[in-house]
Scaffold this active site. Structure first.
Site, PDB file in Angstrom:
ATOM      1  N   HIS A 254       4.796  -4.821 -25.442  1.00  0.00           N
ATOM      2  CA  HIS A 254       4.857  -6.274 -25.473  1.00  0.00           C
ATOM      3  C   HIS A 254       6.074  -6.722 -24.682  1.00  0.00           C
ATOM      4  O   HIS A 254       7.102  -6.051 -24.690  1.00  0.00           O
ATOM      5  CB  HIS A 254       4.969  -6.776 -26.927  1.00  0.00           C
ATOM      6  CG  HIS A 254       4.617  -8.225 -27.054  1.00  0.00           C
ATOM      7  ND1 HIS A 254       5.533  -9.220 -26.850  1.00  0.00           N
ATOM      8  CD2 HIS A 254       3.443  -8.836 -27.328  1.00  0.00           C
ATOM      9  CE1 HIS A 254       4.935 -10.392 -27.012  1.00  0.00           C
ATOM     10  NE2 HIS A 254       3.665 -10.188 -27.297  1.00  0.00           N
ATOM     11  N   GLU A 312      -3.024  -6.834 -30.399  1.00  0.00           N
ATOM     12  CA  GLU A 312      -4.392  -6.636 -29.931  1.00  0.00           C
ATOM     13  C   GLU A 312      -5.077  -5.433 -30.544  1.00  0.00           C
ATOM     14  O   GLU A 312      -6.303  -5.394 -30.658  1.00  0.00           O
ATOM     15  CB  GLU A 312      -4.419  -6.523 -28.399  1.00  0.00           C
ATOM     16  CG  GLU A 312      -3.774  -7.664 -27.659  1.00  0.00           C
ATOM     17  CD  GLU A 312      -4.544  -8.975 -27.797  1.00  0.00           C
ATOM     18  OE1 GLU A 312      -5.258  -9.150 -28.796  1.00  0.00           O
ATOM     19  OE2 GLU A 312      -4.417  -9.817 -26.906  1.00  0.00           O
TER      20      GLU A 312
END
Ligand code: ACO
Length: 377
Positions: A254, A312
């Site tokens: 991320h 996700e």
């Protein structure tokens, strides 16, 4: 600052917001004052809408009114449905259809930014569900006004009765990802509306930004990886060969979080609850095993860069559990994030200045123009 430091605008503060606090080092996400892990599994999506648009949770009466107002705007304009039929005839991907259909929402009700916000949030599930049905040779379903937003999302795709576990699973997801600081699509929306453009334009641009695999497009491939691996004993081999080919593991890493994305935990818990009652429990166990192995392998592969599980990975598992097809994962993310986009747009319109950064020119400055007849062939 040099261009190198500016690459990707990492670490640059480009807006002030009261909507969400993202602390990447502590793995903390606060939505308008509430820790995400406290509010997301408990609130109704409509409560989140009130919280983000008006800065506080609604009273019972306010919630009733907002719920009814949103529900009354679920029906799509005729031209939107015509466009969706054309797009289905051309087999357009759902995110492309959503982007095109979002733009048509300015055909009706353009009274104020607040009205646009209501229409956008209310219409997205009808667009996504209706388009998915059209693509699969089915007719869109007339939206029901008596369903909660989460229930309506699932009903638009599948019709029939939606069990409370499925609706709650989806609602937790929608709440968890409804806003997240100045991510790429939200930034795009704020930039557009900062010119005093309208919310439909801003949200249409944001859908385009969300579509890319580095932003909203990861959960489908994350689920593919789980299916491709198939058995825990194959996990390490498949992951190592992906990395050896220079591929990225979808669902990990991320830009902001340097620790585990707090949203991954909420969705993992929601998925665990869901798979305890319905769905393929083995798939859930397999995914947990793959996560452990992926984290170990990534730590060895990139020792200097902490790559942890992002939202996700468990999005894929939870949305698959509640019955959503893989192609609808990113559009479902948009159904949630359209709340954040609209809230940021309203905030930008209230408080913001035109967003207009500068670029550092790195090209030549001393060239001289020659007519084409004097240039080599
Ligand atoms: N798998 C393998 N290697 C990775 C991964 C990954 N998932 N993520 C980052 N890396 C590597 C990069 O290849 C890079 O290596 P290099 O320095 O040798 O080139 C290094 O780690 C640093 O990566 P960056 O590109 O600087 O990380 P950035 O902050 O730009 O990217 C991103 C973050 C795009 C999310 C990245 O981690 C990624 O591609 N992950 C996979 C896609 C994904 O899951 N996206 C969803 C993000 S969550 C969301 O948008 C809601």
């Amino acid at each position: 600052m040099t261009t190198r430091e500016l690459t990707g605008l990492e670490g640059v503060v480009a807006a002030s917001t009261r909507l969400s606090l993202v602390d990447g080092n502590a793995g903390r996400l606060v939505l308008a004052g509430y820790p995400v892990e406290e509010i997301a599994p408990r609130a109704k999506f409509e409560e989140m809408v009130h919280l983000l648009w008006y800065g506080r949770l609604p009273t019972r009466q306010e919630l009733k009114e907002l719920t009814a107002n949103l529900a009354s705007r679920r029906r799509l304009p005729r031209a939107t449905l015509t466009l969706l039929r054309e797009a289905a005839g051309n087999s357009a991907p759902i995110m492309d259809a959503l982007r095109m259909a979002a733009a048509t929402l300015s055909l009706e009700r353009r009274e104020s930014p607040e009205e646009d916000a209501l229409t956008l949030v209310a219409a997205f599930p009808a667009i996504v569900g209706g388009y998915w049905r059209l693509k699969n040779g089915q007719e869109p379903i007339q939206p029901r006004e008596d369903f909660s937003h989460a229930n309506y999302c699932l009903h638009q795709m599948f019709g029939g009765e939606i069990g409370p576990e499925r609706a709650r699973g989806l609602e937790t997801y929608l709440n968890t990802v409804c806003d997240h600081g100045l991510n790429a699509s939200t930034f795009a929306a704020r930039v557009i509306v900062s010119t005093r453009s309208d919310l439909v334009s801003a949200v249409t641009g944001a859908v385009g930004a969300l579509k890319g695999p580095l932003h909203g497009g990861a959960p489908g491939p994350a689920l593919d990886m789980v299916f491709e691996i198939g058995r825990p004993d194959r996990a390490e081999g498949v992951i190592l060969s992906k990395l050896a080919r220079g591929e990225r593991l979808m669902g990990f890493g991320h830009r902001v979080y340097r620790v585990r994305d707090p949203r991954a935990d909420i969705l993992a818990t929601a998925a665990e609850k869901f798979y305890a009652t319905e769905g393929d429990r083995e798939l859930y166990e397999l995914a947990r095993n793959i996560e452990k192995i992926a984290l170990r392998v990534l730590a060895e592969h990139k020792p200097g860069r902490r790559l942890d599980t992002n939202v996700e990975f468990y999005t894929a598992l939870l949305l698959h559990g509640v019955g959503l097809p893989k192609e609808s994962f990113t559009p479902t993310f948009a159904i949630a994030r359209v709340l954040g986009w609209t809230a940021h747009c309203l905030e930008q319109l209230r408080d913001g200045r035109l967003i207009r950064p500068e670029s550092e020119y790195t090209g030549p400055v001393d060239l001289h123009f020659k007519p084409v007849s004097e240039r080599p062939n």
